[in-house]
Design an enzyme around this catalytic site. Structure first.
Site, PDB file in Angstrom:
ATOM      1  N   TYR A 189       1.196  -5.411  13.491  1.00 47.86           N
ATOM      2  CA  TYR A 189       0.423  -4.190  13.230  1.00 47.86           C
ATOM      3  C   TYR A 189      -0.681  -3.993  14.265  1.00 47.86           C
ATOM      4  CZ  TYR A 189       2.382  -3.602   8.499  1.00 47.86           C
ATOM      5  OH  TYR A 189       3.217  -3.407   7.427  1.00 47.86           O
ATOM      6  N   HIS A 226       5.619   6.769  10.123  1.00 42.24           N
ATOM      7  CA  HIS A 226       6.896   6.040  10.184  1.00 42.24           C
ATOM      8  C   HIS A 226       8.095   7.004  10.265  1.00 42.24           C
ATOM      9  CE1 HIS A 226       6.249   1.744   9.877  1.00 42.24           C
ATOM     10  NE2 HIS A 226       5.471   1.846   8.806  1.00 42.24           N
ATOM     11  N   HIS A 271      -0.174   6.650   7.781  1.00 40.88           N
ATOM     12  CA  HIS A 271       0.676   5.565   8.274  1.00 40.88           C
ATOM     13  C   HIS A 271       2.130   5.762   7.836  1.00 40.88           C
ATOM     14  CE1 HIS A 271       1.449   1.273   9.386  1.00 40.88           C
ATOM     15  NE2 HIS A 271       2.353   1.385   8.427  1.00 40.88           N
ATOM     16  N   GLU A 272       2.331   5.976   6.545  1.00 38.83           N
ATOM     17  CA  GLU A 272       3.717   6.112   6.051  1.00 38.83           C
ATOM     18  C   GLU A 272       4.381   7.354   6.635  1.00 38.83           C
ATOM     19  OE1 GLU A 272       4.523   3.417   4.999  1.00 38.83           O
ATOM     20  OE2 GLU A 272       2.581   2.659   4.339  1.00 38.83           O
ATOM     21  N   GLY A 306       0.847  -1.185   0.000  1.00 34.63           N
ATOM     22  CA  GLY A 306       0.000   0.000   0.000  1.00 34.63           C
ATOM     23  C   GLY A 306       0.882   1.232   0.000  1.00 34.63           C
ATOM     24  N   ASP A 330      10.235 -11.040   5.325  1.00 36.79           N
ATOM     25  CA  ASP A 330       9.078 -10.202   5.000  1.00 36.79           C
ATOM     26  C   ASP A 330       7.818 -10.673   5.731  1.00 36.79           C
ATOM     27  OD1 ASP A 330      10.559  -8.651   3.314  1.00 36.79           O
ATOM     28  OD2 ASP A 330      10.003  -9.752   1.507  1.00 36.79           O
ATOM     29  N   GLU A 338       5.888  -1.284  13.034  1.00 41.94           N
ATOM     30  CA  GLU A 338       4.534  -1.322  12.474  1.00 41.94           C
ATOM     31  C   GLU A 338       3.425  -1.112  13.515  1.00 41.94           C
ATOM     32  OE1 GLU A 338       4.233  -0.892   9.498  1.00 41.94           O
ATOM     33  OE2 GLU A 338       6.133  -1.575   8.663  1.00 41.94           O
ATOM     34  N   MET A 364       5.181   2.509   1.306  1.00 40.65           N
ATOM     35  CA  MET A 364       6.474   2.188   1.905  1.00 40.65           C
ATOM     36  C   MET A 364       7.104   3.498   2.349  1.00 40.65           C
ATOM     37  SD  MET A 364       8.743   0.003   2.802  1.00 40.65           S
ATOM     38  CE  MET A 364      10.159   0.598   3.718  1.00 40.65           C
ATOM     39  N   GLU A 365       7.512   3.503   3.613  1.00 37.55           N
ATOM     40  CA  GLU A 365       7.908   4.741   4.279  1.00 37.55           C
ATOM     41  C   GLU A 365       9.314   5.217   3.937  1.00 37.55           C
ATOM     42  OE1 GLU A 365       7.374   1.724   5.571  1.00 37.55           O
ATOM     43  OE2 GLU A 365       8.666   1.282   7.284  1.00 37.55           O
TER      44      GLU A 365
HETATM   45  N1  BES Z   1       6.680  -0.804   5.934  1.00 42.28           N
HETATM   46  C1  BES Z   1       5.415  -1.258   5.475  1.00 42.28           C
HETATM   47  C2  BES Z   1       5.502  -2.069   4.209  1.00 42.28           C
HETATM   48  C3  BES Z   1       6.311  -3.339   4.342  1.00 42.28           C
HETATM   49  C4  BES Z   1       6.054  -4.228   5.370  1.00 42.28           C
HETATM   50  C5  BES Z   1       7.284  -3.641   3.421  1.00 42.28           C
HETATM   51  C6  BES Z   1       6.793  -5.398   5.477  1.00 42.28           C
HETATM   52  C7  BES Z   1       8.018  -4.807   3.526  1.00 42.28           C
HETATM   53  C8  BES Z   1       7.778  -5.687   4.563  1.00 42.28           C
HETATM   54  C9  BES Z   1       4.453  -0.093   5.262  1.00 42.28           C
HETATM   55  O1  BES Z   1       4.623   0.950   6.154  1.00 42.28           O
HETATM   56  C10 BES Z   1       3.063  -0.610   5.515  1.00 42.28           C
HETATM   57  O2  BES Z   1       2.803  -0.999   6.616  1.00 42.28           O
HETATM   58  N2  BES Z   1       2.213  -0.599   4.493  1.00 42.28           N
HETATM   59  C11 BES Z   1       0.848  -1.059   4.613  1.00 42.28           C
HETATM   60  C12 BES Z   1      -0.094   0.095   4.778  1.00 42.28           C
HETATM   61  C13 BES Z   1      -0.582   0.337   6.141  1.00 42.28           C
HETATM   62  C14 BES Z   1      -1.644   1.396   6.182  1.00 42.28           C
HETATM   63  C15 BES Z   1      -0.951  -0.839   6.968  1.00 42.28           C
HETATM   64  C16 BES Z   1       0.464  -1.784   3.354  1.00 42.28           C
HETATM   65  O3  BES Z   1       1.271  -1.857   2.434  1.00 42.28           O
HETATM   66  O4  BES Z   1      -0.647  -2.275   3.276  1.00 42.28           O
HETATM   67 ZN    ZN Z   2       4.087   0.407   8.089  1.00 38.85          ZN
END
Ligand code: BES
Ligand code: ZN
Length: 628
Positions: free
Chosen positions: A403, A321, A317-318, A290, A395, A340, A292-293
């Site tokens: 979260y 971060h 959210h981003e 969704g 990952d 997270e 990436m920060e």
């Molecule tokens: N840092 C994450 C994306 C991520 C997580 C990349 C794990 C690689 C491994 C990013 O901040 C994130 O949490 N994105 C969420 C959105 C959020 C509103 C929950 C997403 O991509 O859905």
């Molecule tokens: Zn995140």
């Protein structure tokens, strides 16, 4: 209990305790780097972006300090890199070639690069290690998009996604969040394209194919990011703006209009924003997340462009971060809840200030339901916030537990200590650990010293440890609820049994979250006619809201509602964001009839997905087929 059984039990407990003892929570099990002996402080990249060969080619110079001056071998992380040469840059600028070898390939960690320090190099002063290398066309971090997979269809694009451990697939480095580096970069691209990085992008930079970047704040390696394409900039506020292809620029400016407000509110709430500008980059639909920060420049999926600003919590959210994650970073991926979970909590606080508590409660109910689903499948020993985590995919650890349970833990503290005290605690926490990495254990010590002990009798350290290390939800966990969502669930049941009509369902007044909850609350045994009426009445198969569509197509796949399969298939081709597509593939493959269909859709869509997405979907399909 029989004697034999109790002996078996005691020895089982002893064995598992001694195993636990050998686990070092501060050690990063996902990196080969010998960071107890050497730490990188700065890296300088000089890379050519070759779209024809789908390669980055050039050099990196790593400035490394020896912590152990007797050590003579530096181990870096790599994945699928072709290393041409390694040399140490010496005082007069000349270089001293070094011998190096590639260690054994490891499926999740990649290949260690072992560099021997030449005998005449003194490790008491900073080491400058220059590596000439190129990436592989299948580098896990990079997606090379042909023009036809971009919005404009005329120019190719390339972008990176380094979290969690993919930076090593485009730079040989110590790929662990436990150390921080500053970086600079010289990037050459075809002259008509623009390069942007998680660094000091200048919105006015001339477009000429030669770009220079500087990231003066120390960051962990997973925050190094680059994108190259037909990108243009539009301002959103005084320190904020958005980059994207011209075809999506107006829609992006509309959707993310309140980014500057978000930034202003966040600074007031959490402390100074220490990164300079805050810009957004809206990527093509294959972006696997969704958002990436990446510092100074959050990368976003275009599936947020719903046209009604209903999905901007991802930006909140981003942005959040910038404090939790980028400023104070998890020491290893096992501490991911510090990134997270804390961020999800900050996100909800921003959303409450910018919108209202009802919207936050609705999001929290949906998150809570996802969490309960996860508790049903995640092994108990993985359900603590900081589980033992030493193998598998880095990952994957960032599941809903980090979260949502993470967010609930902070809400729990907020409730127990009151907002004022908790806000002051968080503000001080970000300040005290700014630009540092931190383990769960260090966080608990800090919490104990600064919140628990000064306010005795409210929450004990043992209570906190239950959150950290025990499965499920501890007693006193704040269970979210929302009147609107409760009503949506009631209506779903009433409509299913014929006690309400679709006219009674006030979708026009509802948030997307309420409609999502309505769909998720429908009973399992709905007739085809009912499903058809629902789809026609609410326009579900054709909704422009990617989250509503995801919810609906999961049901379509689960219930084998075949009339909507063409739209389901089109949706799986439209987006490559993992969250949007993974469960639909999973449900198709698990419904007892459509494994072949799921595999054939994947086969035709995977060319447009990101490498990270493809690895993940392969796993989802295998698991679903195996009935797991
Ligand atoms: N840092 C994450 C994306 C991520 C997580 C990349 C794990 C690689 C491994 C990013 O901040 C994130 O949490 N994105 C969420 C959105 C959020 C509103 C929950 C997403 O991509 O859905
Ligand atoms: Zn995140």
């Amino acid at each position: 209990m029989s004697r034999r059984l109790s002996i078996a039990l005691v020895s089982f407990i002893l064995v598992s305790c001694s195993e636990k003892d050998s686990y070092d929570p501060a050690h990063d099990y996902f990196s080969f780097a010998n960071t107890e002996q050497f730490v990188t402080r700065h890296i300088a990249l000089d890379l050519d972006v070759d779209f024809d060969e789908k390669k980055l080619r050039g050099s990196v110079v790593l400035a490394i300090n020896a912590l152990d001056t007797a050590a003579r071998e530096i181990i870096l992380d790599t994945r699928d890199l072709k290393i041409a040469s390694v040399a140490f840059v010496v005082a007069d600028g000349s270089s001293e070639p070094a011998t190096f070898s590639m260690g054994e390939y490891h499926e999740s960690k990649g290949t260690p690069l072992v560099i021997a320090i030449p005998a005449n190099i003194d490790t008491h002063s900073e080491l400058l290690v220059r590596i000439d290398y190129e990436t592989s066309p299948s580098a896990s971090a990079l997606q090379w998009l042909p023009a036809e997979l971009t919005a404009g269809g005329k120019y190719p694009m390339m972008f990176s996604q380094a979290q969690s451990i993919h930076a090593r697939s485009f730079i040989p480095l110590q790929d662990t969040p436990s150390i921080r580096i500053t970086y600079e970069a010289k990037i050459s691209t075809p002259p008509e394209l623009l390069a942007v990085m998680s660094a000091n992008n200048d919105p006015l930079t001339p477009r000429n194919g030669e770009y220079e970047f500087d990231m003066p704040q120390p960051i962990p390696s997973y925050l190094i990011a680059i994108a190259v394409g037909n990108l243009y900039f539009a301002p959103l506020g005084k320190d904020t703006g958005v980059y994207t292809e011209p075809e999506m620029l107006d829609a992006s400016v509309y959707e993310f209009a309140n980014t500057q407000d978000m930034l202003d509110v966040a600074e007031k709430q959490f402390g100074p924003y220490r990164w300079g500008r805050y810009d957004l980059l809206v990527l093509p639909p294959s972006f696997p997340y969704g958002g990436m920060e990446n510092p100074r420049l959050s990368f976003l999926t275009p599936s947020l462009l719903a046209g009604d600003r209903s999905l901007v919590s991802v930006v909140a959210h981003e942005l959040a971060h910038s404090w939790s994650g980028n400023l104070v970073t998890n020491a290893t991926w096992r501490d991911g809840w510090l990134n997270e979970g804390v961020t999800s909590y900050l996100e909800s606080r921003l959303m409450e200030i910018l919108y209202n508590k009802d919207r936050v409660d609705e999001e929290r109910v949906l998150s809570y339901e996802e969490l309960l689903e996860d508790f049903a499948t995640v092994p108990l020993e993985r359900q603590g916030l900081a589980p033992r985590f030493e193998s598998g995919s880095a990952d994957d650890v960032q599941g809903t537990i980090h979260y949502h349970k993470g967010q609930m833990f902070l809400q729990y503290l907020e409730k127990k200590f009151g907002r004022d005290r908790f806000d002051a605690f968080l503000f001080a926490y970000f300040n005290d650990f700014a630009f540092q990495t931190i383990t769960t254990e260090a966080f608990v010590d800090y919490l104990d010293k600064n919140l628990l002990t000064p306010n005795p009798g409210i929450v004990s350290r043992a209570d906190v440890e239950v959150w950290m290390y025990q499965p499920g939800l501890p007693e006193g966990a704040p269970i979210p609820s929302s009147k609107t969502l409760n009503r949506a669930a009631e209506l779903a049941l009433a409509w299913a049994i014929g006690e309400a009509t679709l006219d009674d369902v006030p979708v026009q007044d509802w948030s997307p979250q309420a409609l999502i909850h309505f769909i998720n609350s429908l009973p399992g045994d709905l007739s085809r006619e009912k499903l058809a009426a629902l789809d026609d009445g609410l326009g579900l198969s054709n909704t422009g809201n990617a989250e509503i569509a995801r919810t609906w197509f999961i049901q379509v796949a689960k219930r084998r509602y075949e009339p909507a399969y063409p739209e389901l298939e089109a949706y799986l081709h439209r987006y490559g964001r993992m969250r949007l597509i993974a469960s639909i593939y999973g449900e198709l493959a698990a419904n007892g009839h459509d494994v072949a269909l799921a595999n054939s859709i994947f086969a035709s869509a995977r060319g447009a997905y990101h490498p990270i997405t493809n690895v993940y979907i392969e796993r989802v399909l295998k698991k679903a087929e195996a009935g797991e």
